[in-house]
Design an enzyme around this catalytic site. Structure first.
Site: not given
Ligand code: OAD
Length: 234
Positions: A115, A183, A185, A227
């Site tokens: 991204h 980490g 979603s 994590a």
């Molecule tokens: P999300 O905010 O959708 O998800 C974050 C994930 O991290 C969730 O499943 C949480 O349960 C988990 N989480 C929270 N705290 C944590 C910890 N301490 N250790 C491990 N996991 C933890 O973020 P992304 O999956 O990265 O895209 O989102 C994907 C994309 O959506 C991003 O790259 C961004 C966003 O909109 C763009 O901007 C194109």
């Protein structure tokens, strides 16, 4: 936990796929879930090409604010474990959805940034791209040398990923014995597709996340917790 540790120890070829959750313990808000950015802001207003053409100043203010938050953050033990893995393994690829630069700051080298990168700017006229770490940016929206308006060097909703990067990530996944998913979603595509893709290619999938995701059922093992605590134990 023991099984996951064995798989990682015995694998020569590993891919890690990370999302915002790995940087949560560094103080950077995630997008979804409690306190997530998309709880307080609408992605359509801030992270789409349409939003930027409508109101570039607003979009830039938001990115400038995020750059300020991220500039204060330091890599955490979760990031550091991925550096140790890269050093220990013959073949390690880090595929990240994060734009925060904390994986490089921790010391990883082979990083595929699906991204983009919040510390890079791109000209909307001539397409030139350059790094800019100034916080705050002195003038919004920033300008290119050619006089064109710059945009953040990130991928927005509705945009294609940087050319070739998904193919490179898929190739790494095909050749991996373990996919470590940390980490994320796992709801944003095409990134999330790498998880079932790894599974079909025969890799073991280990998920590290405090909460369940749509990909938990695809994972061979889901380790529930932050994590920064789980990865060092692996
Ligand atoms: P999300 O905010 O959708 O998800 C974050 C994930 O991290 C969730 O499943 C949480 O349960 C988990 N989480 C929270 N705290 C944590 C910890 N301490 N250790 C491990 N996991 C933890 O973020 P992304 O999956 O990265 O895209 O989102 C994907 C994309 O959506 C991003 O790259 C961004 C966003 O909109 C763009 O901007 C194109």
């Amino acid at each position: 936990m023991d099984q996951a540790r064995d798989w990682l120890r015995n694998a020569e070829s590993i891919v890690a796929l990370t999302g915002a959750g790995i940087s949560a313990e560094s103080g950077i808000p995630t997008f979804r879930g409690d306190g997530g950015l998309w709880r307080n802001f609408r992605a359509e207003d801030l992270a789409t090409p349409e939003a930027f053409s409508r109101d570039p100043a607003l979009v830039w203010e938001w990115y400038n604010w995020r750059r300020e938050l991220i500039a204060k953050a330091k890599p955490n033990p979760g990031h550091r474990v991925l550096v140790d893995l890269e050093r220990a393994k013959r073949d390690f690829t880090l595929v990240t959805q994060n734009v925060d630069g904390l994986h490089e700051a921790a010391g990883n080298y082979r990083i595929l940034k699906l991204h983009g990168d919040i510390w890079r700017l791109r000209c909307t006229s001539c397409n030139a791209e350059w790094p800019d770490r100034r916080v705050p940016l002195p003038k919004l929206p920033p300008k290119c040398q050619c006089g064109g308006m710059a945009r953040p060097g990130v991928v927005w909703f509705g945009e294609a990923l940087p050319p070739g990067i998904l193919e490179e990530a898929a190739h790494a996944v095909e050749n991996s014995q373990v996919l470590l998913v940390v980490g994320t979603s796992a709801v944003v595509y095409p990134a999330a597709n790498l998880i079932p893709y790894a599974k079909r290619a025969g890799a073991k999938v280990i998920e590290v996340n405090p909460t369940e995701t749509p990909m938990s059922e695809v994972a061979d093992i889901s380790l529930r917790g932050p994590a920064g605590e789980i990865l060092p134990r692996l």
